[in-house]
Write a protein that holds these residues in place. Sequence first.
Motif, mmCIF file in Angstrom:
data_model
loop_
_atom_site.group_PDB
_atom_site.id
_atom_site.type_symbol
_atom_site.label_atom_id
_atom_site.label_comp_id
_atom_site.label_asym_id
_atom_site.label_seq_id
_atom_site.Cartn_x
_atom_site.Cartn_y
_atom_site.Cartn_z
ATOM 1 N N ILE A 100 0.858 -1.183 0.000
ATOM 2 C CA ILE A 100 0.000 0.000 0.000
ATOM 3 C C ILE A 100 0.899 1.238 0.000
ATOM 4 O O ILE A 100 1.805 1.354 0.832
ATOM 5 C CB ILE A 100 -0.902 0.037 1.248
ATOM 6 C CG1 ILE A 100 -1.909 -1.108 1.221
ATOM 7 C CG2 ILE A 100 -1.618 1.382 1.346
ATOM 8 C CD1 ILE A 100 -3.125 -0.862 0.390
ATOM 9 N N HIS A 101 0.663 2.147 -0.923
ATOM 10 C CA HIS A 101 1.367 3.429 -0.949
ATOM 11 C C HIS A 101 0.350 4.529 -0.634
ATOM 12 O O HIS A 101 -0.655 4.663 -1.326
ATOM 13 C CB HIS A 101 1.999 3.688 -2.323
ATOM 14 C CG HIS A 101 2.948 2.607 -2.752
ATOM 15 N ND1 HIS A 101 4.262 2.564 -2.326
ATOM 16 C CD2 HIS A 101 2.781 1.536 -3.555
ATOM 17 C CE1 HIS A 101 4.865 1.515 -2.864
ATOM 18 N NE2 HIS A 101 3.982 0.872 -3.616
ATOM 19 N N ILE A 102 0.618 5.314 0.408
ATOM 20 C CA ILE A 102 -0.305 6.375 0.831
ATOM 21 C C ILE A 102 0.451 7.684 0.961
ATOM 22 O O ILE A 102 1.528 7.738 1.577
ATOM 23 C CB ILE A 102 -0.978 6.017 2.165
ATOM 24 C CG1 ILE A 102 -1.835 4.758 2.008
ATOM 25 C CG2 ILE A 102 -1.841 7.178 2.671
ATOM 26 C CD1 ILE A 102 -2.451 4.254 3.289
ATOM 27 N N ARG A 103 -0.096 8.735 0.372
ATOM 28 C CA ARG A 103 0.451 10.084 0.509
ATOM 29 C C ARG A 103 -0.564 10.928 1.271
ATOM 30 O O ARG A 103 -1.662 11.174 0.781
ATOM 31 C CB ARG A 103 0.705 10.703 -0.865
ATOM 32 C CG ARG A 103 1.767 10.015 -1.669
ATOM 33 C CD ARG A 103 1.985 10.748 -2.986
ATOM 34 N NE ARG A 103 3.046 10.130 -3.765
ATOM 35 C CZ ARG A 103 3.453 10.586 -4.945
ATOM 36 N NH1 ARG A 103 2.881 11.669 -5.459
ATOM 37 N NH2 ARG A 103 4.420 9.959 -5.602
ATOM 38 N N GLY A 104 -0.207 11.355 2.460
ATOM 39 C CA GLY A 104 -1.106 12.205 3.223
ATOM 40 C C GLY A 104 -1.508 11.600 4.548
ATOM 41 O O GLY A 104 -1.360 10.389 4.784
ATOM 42 N N ARG A 105 -2.043 12.443 5.398
ATOM 43 C CA ARG A 105 -2.471 12.040 6.738
ATOM 44 C C ARG A 105 -3.871 11.456 6.673
ATOM 45 O O ARG A 105 -4.767 12.008 6.043
ATOM 46 C CB ARG A 105 -2.442 13.262 7.650
ATOM 47 C CG ARG A 105 -2.699 12.973 9.115
ATOM 48 C CD ARG A 105 -2.370 14.203 9.938
ATOM 49 N NE ARG A 105 -3.161 15.356 9.540
ATOM 50 C CZ ARG A 105 -2.850 16.608 9.826
ATOM 51 N NH1 ARG A 105 -1.733 16.877 10.472
ATOM 52 N NH2 ARG A 105 -3.627 17.601 9.448
ATOM 53 N N ILE A 106 -4.076 10.316 7.343
ATOM 54 C CA ILE A 106 -5.353 9.602 7.303
ATOM 55 C C ILE A 106 -6.080 9.762 8.637
ATOM 56 O O ILE A 106 -5.479 9.621 9.708
ATOM 57 C CB ILE A 106 -5.147 8.097 7.021
ATOM 58 C CG1 ILE A 106 -4.641 7.887 5.593
ATOM 59 C CG2 ILE A 106 -6.434 7.324 7.220
ATOM 60 C CD1 ILE A 106 -4.407 6.438 5.248
ATOM 61 N N ALA A 107 -7.376 10.048 8.571
ATOM 62 C CA ALA A 107 -8.258 9.973 9.746
ATOM 63 C C ALA A 107 -9.320 8.927 9.453
ATOM 64 O O ALA A 107 -9.920 8.925 8.375
ATOM 65 C CB ALA A 107 -8.907 11.322 10.029
ATOM 66 N N SER A 108 -9.559 8.020 10.395
ATOM 67 C CA SER A 108 -10.474 6.900 10.179
ATOM 68 C C SER A 108 -11.558 6.863 11.244
ATOM 69 O O SER A 108 -11.297 7.135 12.419
ATOM 70 C CB SER A 108 -9.718 5.567 10.210
ATOM 71 O OG SER A 108 -8.657 5.561 9.281
#
Length: 423
Positions: A100-108
């Motif tokens: 998994i490649h993620i750019r940015g801050r995640i809120a779940s």
Amino acid sequence: MAVITAEDISKRYIIDHKRGKGSSSIKDALGEQIRKIFNGKKSPHQEAEHIEHEDFWALRDVNFSVEQGDRIGIVGHNGAGKSTLLKVLSKITEPTTGRIHIRGRIASLLEVGTGFHPELTGRENIFLNGAILGMTREEIRKQFDAIVDFGGIEKFLDTPVKRYSSGMYVRLGFAIAAHLDPEILIIDEVLAVGDAEFQKKSLGKMRDVSASGRTILFVSHNMTAVQALCNRTLYFERGRLIEQGETNQVVASYLSKISKTKLIREWNTPEEAPGNDLVRVKKIEILPEYVDNQIFIDVRTPFRVRFEYWNLMDKANLNLSLHMNSMTGECIFNVGTQSQSYSKGLISGECLVPGHFLNDGTYNVSMMIVKDTVTPLYNMEEGLIFDVADYRDGVAWYGKWPGYVRPQLKFHTEMMEENILND
């Protein structure tokens, strides 16, 4: 620019099964523990038990990418892998294979109470969640009042969240996730816990978040909400990504595939057909009048209910009585034909149910053959079961529409007199 890229993502869980001659009752388990305490020996049938391991793939070879600002719906049956995917994306669990490649801050917001410390107050949990997201105390303070106002928990702000109801948990959790400026917002079906007003506010807030260029992933069984919010949708089935693309197309495909019922029941001869020595049913059928290339019935769809039966009497005055029932047994409406005189032979009846009449839900059509307008000859209590899907256009609220019927009736308002309250 892609902010999320999933490459061959799979997630495996190991399920253990006990096999053996012994019983698995609580009584036997308790007895086994007592034996271990006193003599350390297993019972004879426990000696024969062994553990078998089963691989369960919650996700299998999933590939997709998400562009910045996309609003992605994720649909599928319970157990299709939707929530597992969100946990992988949120880094709550690691994939078994793939990257998994993620750019940015995640809120779940995945489950009621996720990310909350039960002993801390609502106020303390706001700062805790902000810190987990990497925000400074000053950044959290700037959003604090908006979070409290949106969540509607001001009265309970200094109460430990373990005393919150599930609805209060969800309101606060969503308020935190949506207001702390994440680049990527991930929301599970947990929004269904909230009331209609909260759902409306939440969907509006997600639109605002998306309009500011941030990315949303939204899991829901409410297809109308998915269609209203999302520009692209992923359809999962048994852990595999079956289809992805433009939302209306994918939702239509999903709804057509989950239909569990055929819209016709038919018998070839009177001998095999349901009924009695007086009448026998040949066919009951629902004939939708689809528009705009539809492939499933929704609240806009007119349909005809057609019924055919053999009359085995030389001469009789007969009429049909159609009942439309909810799945909980309530009769929504009953309509009958005129009584007519018939000789032996095949008789048919047809009733048109207009579009914009039934609400979304599951319905059962039953049919009764009546003699002399008062004597039931045969009652087919479970004729056909069918589903009506939701559809809304130009409406900002996506909670469950109340009632079994949803007619479009003439209803308007008008200004009678201006400024009377200022006199």
